[in-house]
Design an enzyme around this catalytic site. Structure first.
Site, PDB file in Angstrom:
ATOM      1  CG  ASP A  67      -1.432 -10.732  -5.664  1.00 52.54           C
ATOM      2  OD1 ASP A  67      -0.700 -11.738  -5.602  1.00 52.54           O
ATOM      3  OD2 ASP A  67      -2.111 -10.346  -4.712  1.00 52.54           O
ATOM      4  CG  ASP A 136      -6.301  -3.758   3.850  1.00 53.45           C
ATOM      5  OD1 ASP A 136      -6.370  -4.960   3.496  1.00 53.45           O
ATOM      6  OD2 ASP A 136      -5.687  -2.900   3.184  1.00 53.45           O
ATOM      7  CG  HIS A 138      -5.627  -6.765   0.739  1.00 55.16           C
ATOM      8  ND1 HIS A 138      -4.688  -5.979   1.369  1.00 55.16           N
ATOM      9  CD2 HIS A 138      -4.995  -7.941   0.522  1.00 55.16           C
ATOM     10  CE1 HIS A 138      -3.565  -6.640   1.523  1.00 55.16           C
ATOM     11  NE2 HIS A 138      -3.718  -7.840   1.017  1.00 55.16           N
ATOM     12  CD  GLU A 143      -4.460  -2.592  -0.249  1.00 57.82           C
ATOM     13  OE1 GLU A 143      -5.205  -3.171   0.559  1.00 57.82           O
ATOM     14  OE2 GLU A 143      -3.239  -2.440  -0.035  1.00 57.82           O
TER      15      GLU A 143
END
Ligand code: GLP
Length: 260
Positions: A67, A136, A138, A143
């Site tokens: 990313d 979280d 990810h 996400e």
């Protein structure tokens, strides 16, 4: 999924680096999927050390990073291109043309994403994908609520992720909200996956990934469906696993050659 619990981050990182170094020795043209963030730092440090000792040659290796932040030039100190240059690429003998990271300054995001997928395909697919995990759940920047079949595309970061990553930016500097990330489906096509998680703040996400249901609310949980995924943890990140003793005993009973 194989769950490997190590006493600390250092031993966990050495294990992951040994696995990558072995792959590169056995397959000099290996295609590596790489990650940024704090989790892989010691793995990269060890790969650099192995390279300097003549035990890891990257001359024919190709890499694809997960990313990049949209709007950051590669020279920006918080860009993932800069991160990879500083922590790995400039210390090893990989040709710069063999290193791929989504283009943060692209003007045509859908086209750049399509080309990224195409480049992975043309390289023959990813042999081993290294991953961290967000608090979280990810992976990459996928996400919660990301399609588990998603491909490389633009995503918006949650407040939580922006906050978690603020430490890589100057005080007061804006953390970009938009990113390009490989999709969950893209990641799942890697032949092997190694996910690293360290520290108590990852324990909840790790437990949901390993022992919870498969759900887009915890994108990493899809790794339960991968035929060759290793989850390498320190004791703190393993702190909320119900079957930790079982995972420890499975790993301890393996012969050394099977442990990496
Ligand atoms: C970022 C990256 C992820 C990484 C995650 C965890 O969001 N895009 O690829 O896994 O952070 O980062 P850290 O390893 O610093 O905890």
């Amino acid at each position: 999924m194989e769950i490997i619990i190590q006493p600390d981050r250092e031993s966990a990182s050495l294990l992951a680096a040994a696995k990558i170094a072995r792959l590169v020795r056995e397959k000099p043209h290996a295609v590596l999927g790489l990650a940024t963030g704090g989790s892989p730092l010691d793995v990269y440090g060890e790969l650099v050390r192995l390279h300097r000792e003549g035990r890891a040659d990257f001359a024919y290796v190709t890499t694809f990073n997960l990313d990049e932040y949209l709007g950051l030039p590669g020279a920006h100190p918080a860009s993932y291109r800069h991160f990879m240059q500083e922590h790995l690429f400039r210390h090893i003998n990989i040709p710069s043309g063999n290193t791929h990271i989504p283009e943060g300054l692209t003007e045509d995001v859908p086209e750049a994403c399509k080309q990224y997928e195409e480049a992975i395909r043309q390289a023959g697919g990813i042999d081993l994908q290294l991953l961290g995990i967000g608090t979280d759940g990810h992976i990459g920047f996928n996400e919660p609520s990301s399609s588990l079949a998603s491909r490389t595309r633009i995503k918006s970061l949650t407040e939580q992720t922006q906050q978690d990553n603020r430490r890589f930016f100057q005080p007061g500097e804006h953390v970009p909200r938009h990113v390009i990330t490989m999709g969950v489906g893209t990641i799942m096509e890697a032949r092997e996956i190694v996910l690293l998680a360290f520290g108590a703040n990852k324990a909840e996400a790790v437990a949901a990934t390993v022992e919870g249901p498969i759900t887009a609310s915890v994108p990493a949980s899809i790794l339960q469906m991968h035929p060759a995924a290793k989850i390498i943890l320190d004791e703190e990140a393993a702190g909320e696993l119900k079957r930790a003793d079982y995972y420890r005993s499975v790993f301890a009973s393996k012969p050394a050659w099977q442990q990496i």
